[in-house]
Write a protein that holds these residues in place. Structure first.
Motif, PDB file in Angstrom:
ATOM      1  N   PHE A 120      36.092 -17.472  73.086  1.00 40.88           N
ATOM      2  CA  PHE A 120      34.582 -18.023  73.216  1.00 40.88           C
ATOM      3  C   PHE A 120      34.129 -17.513  74.483  1.00 40.88           C
ATOM      4  O   PHE A 120      34.528 -17.781  75.594  1.00 40.88           O
ATOM      5  N   GLU A 121      33.299 -16.588  74.422  1.00 44.46           N
ATOM      6  CA  GLU A 121      33.070 -15.711  75.708  1.00 44.46           C
ATOM      7  C   GLU A 121      31.287 -15.788  75.780  1.00 44.46           C
ATOM      8  O   GLU A 121      30.593 -15.889  74.603  1.00 44.46           O
ATOM      9  N   ALA A 122      30.839 -15.731  76.925  1.00 41.99           N
ATOM     10  CA  ALA A 122      29.167 -15.748  76.979  1.00 41.99           C
ATOM     11  C   ALA A 122      29.113 -14.955  78.366  1.00 41.99           C
ATOM     12  O   ALA A 122      29.789 -15.204  79.315  1.00 41.99           O
ATOM     13  N   TYR A 123      28.204 -14.140  78.087  1.00 43.24           N
ATOM     14  CA  TYR A 123      27.638 -13.040  79.082  1.00 43.24           C
ATOM     15  C   TYR A 123      26.269 -13.178  79.589  1.00 43.24           C
ATOM     16  O   TYR A 123      25.278 -13.466  78.432  1.00 43.24           O
ATOM     17  N   ALA A 124      25.953 -12.851  80.684  1.00 41.58           N
ATOM     18  CA  ALA A 124      24.493 -13.006  81.106  1.00 41.58           C
ATOM     19  C   ALA A 124      23.724 -11.968  80.599  1.00 41.58           C
ATOM     20  O   ALA A 124      22.463 -11.930  80.288  1.00 41.58           O
ATOM     21  N   SER A 125      24.245 -10.890  80.091  1.00 47.85           N
ATOM     22  CA  SER A 125      23.604  -9.537  79.256  1.00 47.85           C
ATOM     23  C   SER A 125      24.547  -8.584  78.603  1.00 47.85           C
ATOM     24  O   SER A 125      25.664  -8.870  78.669  1.00 47.85           O
ATOM     25  N   ASP A 126      23.823  -7.891  77.917  1.00 48.20           N
ATOM     26  CA  ASP A 126      24.382  -6.788  76.982  1.00 48.20           C
ATOM     27  C   ASP A 126      25.083  -6.000  78.005  1.00 48.20           C
ATOM     28  O   ASP A 126      26.443  -5.469  77.586  1.00 48.20           O
ATOM     29  N   ALA A 127      24.745  -5.574  79.195  1.00 47.50           N
ATOM     30  CA  ALA A 127      25.288  -5.039  80.275  1.00 47.50           C
ATOM     31  C   ALA A 127      26.699  -5.404  80.805  1.00 47.50           C
ATOM     32  O   ALA A 127      27.690  -4.915  80.786  1.00 47.50           O
ATOM     33  N   ALA A 128      26.713  -6.704  80.864  1.00 50.71           N
ATOM     34  CA  ALA A 128      27.962  -7.445  81.412  1.00 50.71           C
ATOM     35  C   ALA A 128      29.074  -7.523  80.350  1.00 50.71           C
ATOM     36  O   ALA A 128      30.134  -7.456  80.725  1.00 50.71           O
ATOM     37  N   LEU A 129      28.421  -7.564  78.929  1.00 53.25           N
ATOM     38  CA  LEU A 129      29.616  -7.521  78.000  1.00 53.25           C
ATOM     39  C   LEU A 129      30.131  -6.108  78.084  1.00 53.25           C
ATOM     40  O   LEU A 129      31.353  -5.909  77.965  1.00 53.25           O
ATOM     41  N   GLU A 130      29.283  -5.083  78.261  1.00 53.24           N
ATOM     42  CA  GLU A 130      29.751  -3.761  78.206  1.00 53.24           C
ATOM     43  C   GLU A 130      30.732  -3.371  79.218  1.00 53.24           C
ATOM     44  O   GLU A 130      31.885  -2.799  79.268  1.00 53.24           O
ATOM     45  N   ALA A 131      30.493  -3.717  80.467  1.00 46.18           N
ATOM     46  CA  ALA A 131      31.448  -4.048  81.576  1.00 46.18           C
ATOM     47  C   ALA A 131      32.699  -4.674  81.488  1.00 46.18           C
ATOM     48  O   ALA A 131      33.721  -4.133  81.683  1.00 46.18           O
ATOM     49  N   HIS A 132      32.670  -5.615  80.718  1.00 47.49           N
ATOM     50  CA  HIS A 132      33.875  -6.357  80.498  1.00 47.49           C
ATOM     51  C   HIS A 132      34.655  -5.305  79.556  1.00 47.49           C
ATOM     52  O   HIS A 132      36.009  -5.238  79.748  1.00 47.49           O
ATOM     53  N   ARG A 133      34.023  -4.938  78.641  1.00 49.52           N
ATOM     54  CA  ARG A 133      34.858  -4.002  77.605  1.00 49.52           C
ATOM     55  C   ARG A 133      35.347  -2.639  78.197  1.00 49.52           C
ATOM     56  O   ARG A 133      36.456  -2.045  77.765  1.00 49.52           O
ATOM     57  N   THR A 134      34.817  -2.282  79.289  1.00 45.07           N
ATOM     58  CA  THR A 134      35.339  -1.321  79.999  1.00 45.07           C
ATOM     59  C   THR A 134      36.287  -1.472  81.410  1.00 45.07           C
ATOM     60  O   THR A 134      36.624  -0.393  81.884  1.00 45.07           O
ATOM     61  N   SER A 135      36.323  -2.892  81.428  1.00 46.28           N
ATOM     62  CA  SER A 135      37.038  -3.118  82.663  1.00 46.28           C
ATOM     63  C   SER A 135      38.647  -2.652  82.440  1.00 46.28           C
ATOM     64  O   SER A 135      39.181  -2.781  81.103  1.00 46.28           O
ATOM     65  N   ALA A 136      39.315  -2.570  83.648  1.00 48.94           N
ATOM     66  CA  ALA A 136      40.743  -2.087  83.675  1.00 48.94           C
ATOM     67  C   ALA A 136      41.542  -3.088  82.708  1.00 48.94           C
ATOM     68  O   ALA A 136      42.509  -3.064  82.074  1.00 48.94           O
ATOM     69  N   HIS A 137      41.189  -4.395  83.232  1.00 54.74           N
ATOM     70  CA  HIS A 137      42.266  -5.871  82.687  1.00 54.74           C
ATOM     71  C   HIS A 137      41.936  -5.695  81.092  1.00 54.74           C
ATOM     72  O   HIS A 137      42.635  -5.923  80.298  1.00 54.74           O
TER      73      HIS A 137
END
Length: 99
Positions: free
Chosen positions: A54-71
Motif C-alpha cells: 500500500f503506497e501513497a505519493y504526493a503526486s504523479d511525478a513522485a510515483l514516476e520517480a519511485h518507478r525509475t529509482s535504482a532500488h
C-alpha cells in the motif's frame, strides 16, 4: 493531488523468501523518497504467498520517480523469477482520505 497505489504480488512457493528479501530492502528505501507519503508491506491473512504493498505519493511525478529509482529497478530484477503471475497494480486518487 495525492496518488495511492495498491500492488498485489503473488509469489511462487519457492520464490517467497526471495520476494520478502527484496521487499526488506525496498521498503526503507522507498519510504525515504521525496514525495513518498506511505509505503506499507502487507501479507494476506489467507495466503502467505500473496503480499500487498500500500503506497501513497504526493503526486504523479513522485510515483514516476519511485518507478525509475535504482532500488525499484533492482527489486524488479531480483523478483522476476519468483512471481506466480504479473504484479497487479491499481492506481487511485483520493476522494475523501484521512490525513
Amino acid at each position: 493531488m495525492s496518488l495511492y497505489v495498491i500492488a498485489t504480488i503473488h509469489c511462487t512457493p519457492a520464490g517467497l523468501a526471495t520476494v520478502r528479501a527484496a521487499m526488506h530492502d525496498m521498503v526503507p528505501a522507498s519510504r525515504q523518497e521525496s514525495g513518498c507519503l506511505r509505503y506499507d508491506l502487507l501479507e494476506s491473512a489467507h495466503d502467505p504467498h500473496v503480499l500487498t504493498v500500500f503506497e501513497a505519493y504526493a503526486s504523479d511525478a513522485a510515483l514516476e520517480a519511485h518507478r525509475t529509482s535504482a532500488h525499484y529497478q533492482t527489486y524488479r530484477t531480483r523478483v522476476a523469477d519468483s512471481l506466480a503471475e504479473p504484479v497487479k497494480v491499481e492506481l487511485l486518487y483520493a476522494v475523501d482520505a484521512a490525513g
